[in-house]
Design a protein around this motif. Sequence first.
Motif, short mmCIF file in Angstrom:
data_model
loop_
_atom_site.label_atom_id
_atom_site.label_comp_id
_atom_site.label_asym_id
_atom_site.label_seq_id
_atom_site.Cartn_x
_atom_site.Cartn_y
_atom_site.Cartn_z
N ASN A 11 0.83 -1.20 0.00
CA ASN A 11 0.00 0.00 0.00
C ASN A 11 0.86 1.25 0.00
O ASN A 11 0.58 2.21 -0.72
N ARG A 14 2.36 1.60 -3.52
CA ARG A 14 1.38 1.90 -4.56
C ARG A 14 0.70 3.24 -4.42
O ARG A 14 0.40 3.90 -5.41
N HIS A 15 0.40 3.63 -3.17
CA HIS A 15 -0.52 4.74 -2.97
C HIS A 15 0.04 5.96 -2.26
O HIS A 15 -0.52 7.04 -2.39
N SER A 16 1.10 5.83 -1.49
CA SER A 16 1.48 6.92 -0.60
C SER A 16 2.31 8.02 -1.23
O SER A 16 2.25 9.16 -0.79
N PHE A 43 -4.24 9.52 4.01
CA PHE A 43 -5.64 9.44 3.57
C PHE A 43 -6.52 9.58 4.80
O PHE A 43 -6.04 9.53 5.94
N LEU A 50 -13.67 3.78 1.20
CA LEU A 50 -12.73 2.68 1.40
C LEU A 50 -13.51 1.47 1.87
O LEU A 50 -14.33 1.59 2.77
N HIS A 55 -10.54 -3.28 -3.99
CA HIS A 55 -9.37 -3.05 -3.12
C HIS A 55 -9.79 -3.27 -1.67
O HIS A 55 -10.54 -2.48 -1.11
N THR A 82 1.18 7.74 6.96
CA THR A 82 0.36 6.66 7.51
C THR A 82 1.21 5.82 8.44
O THR A 82 2.39 5.60 8.21
#
Length: 95
Positions: A11, A14-16, A43, A50, A55, A82
């Motif tokens: 995560n 991929r996302h941060s 987030f 979510l 996902h 996060t």
Amino acid sequence: MFRIAQEALANAARHSGAARVVLSLRYHPNELTLTISDNGGGFLVTDPNLPAKGHFGLQGMRERADQIGGTLNVESSPESGTRVTLHAPLSNERE
């Protein structure tokens, strides 16, 4: 515990958008504590969207924590990174 760490790291990648990710595993007499934190975009943990389509990363991590009798805490906010913390009990019994 491995799969939770794997998902949290995936995560973050991929996302941060993080420049730094730190993984810490600490042994205590009655539990292991896994912490993965990043300095990425973060987030809203309370975001009602979510999980997004297909996902289920956070949900899956929570389910895995429950399966091992552990607790999972996710702290995040936009632009603040996060932190995922898992507390997993250790059993004194040998199988």
